[in-house]
Enzyme design. Structure first.
Site, PDB file in Angstrom:
ATOM      1  N   VAL A   1       8.665   6.786  16.777  1.00 46.88           N
ATOM      2  CA  VAL A   1       8.341   7.517  15.721  1.00 46.88           C
ATOM      3  C   VAL A   1       7.003   8.400  15.688  1.00 46.88           C
ATOM      4  O   VAL A   1       6.862   9.379  15.456  1.00 46.88           O
ATOM      5  CB  VAL A   1       8.093   6.382  14.529  1.00 46.88           C
TER       6      VAL A   1
ATOM      7  N   LYS B   1       0.706  -1.192   0.001  1.00 39.40           N
ATOM      8  CA  LYS B   1      -0.155  -0.041   0.046  1.00 39.40           C
ATOM      9  C   LYS B   1       0.977   1.364  -0.083  1.00 39.40           C
ATOM     10  O   LYS B   1       0.745   2.273  -0.767  1.00 39.40           O
ATOM     11  CB  LYS B   1      -1.180   0.060   1.205  1.00 39.40           C
ATOM     12  N   ASN B   2       1.844   1.204   0.826  1.00 35.17           N
ATOM     13  CA  ASN B   2       2.709   2.458   1.024  1.00 35.17           C
ATOM     14  C   ASN B   2       3.594   2.677  -0.013  1.00 35.17           C
ATOM     15  O   ASN B   2       4.314   3.842   0.030  1.00 35.17           O
ATOM     16  CB  ASN B   2       3.320   2.541   2.284  1.00 35.17           C
TER      17      ASN B   2
ATOM     18  N   ASP C   1       5.204   0.265  11.943  1.00 34.20           N
ATOM     19  CA  ASP C   1       3.811  -0.299  11.640  1.00 34.20           C
ATOM     20  C   ASP C   1       3.602  -1.604  11.971  1.00 34.20           C
ATOM     21  O   ASP C   1       2.534  -2.284  11.675  1.00 34.20           O
ATOM     22  CB  ASP C   1       3.743  -0.197   9.888  1.00 34.20           C
TER      23      ASP C   1
ATOM     24  N   ARG D   1       0.575  14.331  13.106  1.00 31.42           N
ATOM     25  CA  ARG D   1       0.856  14.252  11.844  1.00 31.42           C
ATOM     26  C   ARG D   1       1.226  15.592  10.967  1.00 31.42           C
ATOM     27  O   ARG D   1       0.773  15.771   9.953  1.00 31.42           O
ATOM     28  CB  ARG D   1       0.134  13.260  10.832  1.00 31.42           C
TER      29      ARG D   1
ATOM     30  N   ARG E   1      -4.636  10.625   4.785  1.00 32.64           N
ATOM     31  CA  ARG E   1      -3.422  11.589   4.746  1.00 32.64           C
ATOM     32  C   ARG E   1      -2.422  11.595   3.710  1.00 32.64           C
ATOM     33  O   ARG E   1      -1.812  12.494   3.354  1.00 32.64           O
ATOM     34  CB  ARG E   1      -2.638  11.166   5.979  1.00 32.64           C
TER      35      ARG E   1
ATOM     36  N   CYS F   1      -4.625  12.572  12.972  1.00 32.40           N
ATOM     37  CA  CYS F   1      -5.280  11.354  13.012  1.00 32.40           C
ATOM     38  C   CYS F   1      -4.901  10.622  14.254  1.00 32.40           C
ATOM     39  O   CYS F   1      -4.425  11.269  15.310  1.00 32.40           O
ATOM     40  CB  CYS F   1      -5.043  10.505  12.027  1.00 32.40           C
TER      41      CYS F   1
ATOM     42  N   ARG G   1      -8.388  -0.591   5.208  1.00 27.69           N
ATOM     43  CA  ARG G   1      -7.646   0.655   4.168  1.00 27.69           C
ATOM     44  C   ARG G   1      -5.969   0.080   4.142  1.00 27.69           C
ATOM     45  O   ARG G   1      -5.400   0.417   3.168  1.00 27.69           O
ATOM     46  CB  ARG G   1      -7.206   1.686   5.187  1.00 27.69           C
TER      47      ARG G   1
END
Ligand code: EPZ
Length: 417
Positions: A327, A22-23, A305, A121, A92, A116, A397
């Site tokens: 992070v 996804k990223n 993540d 962010r 985002r 979020c 998502r």
């Protein structure tokens, strides 16, 4: 709103095909705005965020169609420079529209994305970089209006923090700038390299992607491309952890093990039997889950993540461990939900102190953000009894066909609309 119900206790066994990242797919989709030519992106995961981005590109004027795991962008003409709130607030990553539109149109108005659940962010690193390249910025009526009278100018840009999104935005802006841009203290994630490889296919001149210093020589024009997105290392890590938690044995296919070294090392320390061969990784439970501390860091450190998923695993370890998040400032929303399932956790600042328990016991829980949701699914898979997980739109998502993949591995999971 959809929820999933899991009856835990099944050992997960079998193979699972890892989807495209996804990223990586998201910034690559925004890169199509840099050319009027056709583009084809393959191995794109079928996810809510991808649909949001496809809708976004069509709104901006890049005609884009997704068919299963392939996205095709047609030749585009006039691009619109405004990114409205109702699109930006959904995702985002929409801030990645700034780089390409600044490069192509010299102006972009993006609704302020807002925070979020995992943190404020901010995008100060992105905006400071654009200012250094000659753009001016104005905040008006909830919009960030960025404007550059002339073509952006390449320059040295040193990041105070190796931001993934800011590295991507500056890559997307600098490929058509005048002169040379150097990003110093750039993010080194594999998704950055994948984006740079696409831009190079388009005709960009980039060196050093994946290292701390990336150098970009601006060019006049970029052309279309065909590209297959790299595998999703976060999805892979999630399934690897599920094998250990359910005392099962899973073969992951279509992975890139080189992107998962820290996860492989930590899972072996935690007691897993792991075999890597080509693009497959097999993960097998041996006899116990050992308590192993982790601290999240930028790549190639332990990924933030995967922090929530690791915490779920450590809840069942034979002993005590510590998870530290460095992070994001508020990425422990899964703690109270895991406690509802019987975990013994204590938050102190950026650390969570974990005391291993014998098992989770099923209960109704609620998802706060994408990876917290993954942690709750993992816990439900090995909890005794029934776990009901609500607000799973967060999961849609980031995890392609999650229930289908888990059912194929033997999980007793079903979605209730
Ligand atoms: C990307 O977000 C990922 N999202 C995130 O994945 C991931 O957690 C994150 O990188 C870190 O690896 C996408 O790629 C779409 P950052 P991004 O800029 O780019 C602060 C998921 O679960 N910061 O590296 O937003 C920021 O507040 C998502 O798939 C500033 O202060 O991450 C955060 O604390 C969640 N100012 C830290 O840096 C800025 O201008 C990391 O942010 C930018 C960031």
């Amino acid at each position: 709103m959809d929820k999933v119900v899991i009856y835990g206790g099944k050992k997960l066994k079998g193979s699972v095909r890892i989807s495209g990242a996804k990223n990586s797919a998201l910034p690559i989709l925004f890169a199509t705005l840099l050319t009027d030519d056709k583009c084809k992106i393959k191995n794109v995961p079928v996810l809510a965020d991808i649909k949001t981005t496809v809708d976004f590109l069509n709104f901006i004027g890049k005609k884009t169609v997704r068919k299963e795991n392939v996205v095709d962008c047609a030749v585009s003409s006039k691009l619109n420079h405004i990114a409205p709130y109702d699109l930006v607030r959904k995702m985002r990553a929409s801030v990645l529209v700034m780089g390409p539109l600044l490069a192509r149109l010299g102006k972009v108005d993006v609704s302020l994305p807002g925070g979020c659940s995992i943190g404020a962010r901010p995008i100060d690193i992105h905006l400071d970089a654009f200012k250094k390249m000659g753009a001016s910025i104005e905040l008006k009526e909830g919009y960030i209006k960025i404007f550059s009278k002339d073509r952006l100018v390449g320059t040295d840009i040193e990041f105070r923090f190796a931001s993934v999104g800011a590295t991507e935005n500056v890559l997307l802006a600098s490929v058509l700038a005048r002169g040379t841009t150097r990003i110093i203290n750039a993010a080194k994630e594999p998704e950055i390299e994948d984006l740079a490889n696409v831009l190079i296919k388009m005709g960009a001149k980039i060196s050093g992607a994946g290292t701390k210093i990336i150098t970009i020589e601006g060019v006049e024009k970029l052309s279309g491309f065909i590209h297959s997105v790299i595998p999703d290392r976060i999805e892979a890590a999630t399934y690897m952890i599920s094998a250990l938690m359910t005392k099962g044995e899973i073969l992951l296919t279509k992975t890139n093990p080189a992107h998962l070294q820290v996860i492989i090392d930590k899972l072996i320390e935690a007691g897993a039997d792991i075999k890597v061969s080509g693009t497959t990784i097999s993960v097998k439970y041996k006899k116990a889950i050992m308590p192993i501390n982790i601290k999240t860091e930028i790549y190639p450190g332990f990924p933030t993540d995967v922090q929530a998923q690791w915490m779920a695993l450590m809840c069942l370890a034979k002993g005590n461990s510590i998870v530290e998040e460095t992070v994001f400032e508020n990425r422990f929303l899964h703690v109270c939900e895991l406690q509802r399932l019987g975990a013994n956790l204590k938050i102190e600042g950026t650390k969570v102190y974990i005391r291993g328990v014998k098992e989770f016991s099923g209960a109704p829980v609620m998802v706060s953000d994408l990876r917290a949701g993954a942690a709750l699914v993992l816990a439900g898979l090995c909890a005794t009894g029934k776990t009901e997980i609500s607000r799973i739109y967060h999961l849609d998502r980031g995890y392609e066909t999650l229930e289908k993949k888990l059912k194929k591995l033997g999980a007793n999971i079903k979605r209730i609309s």
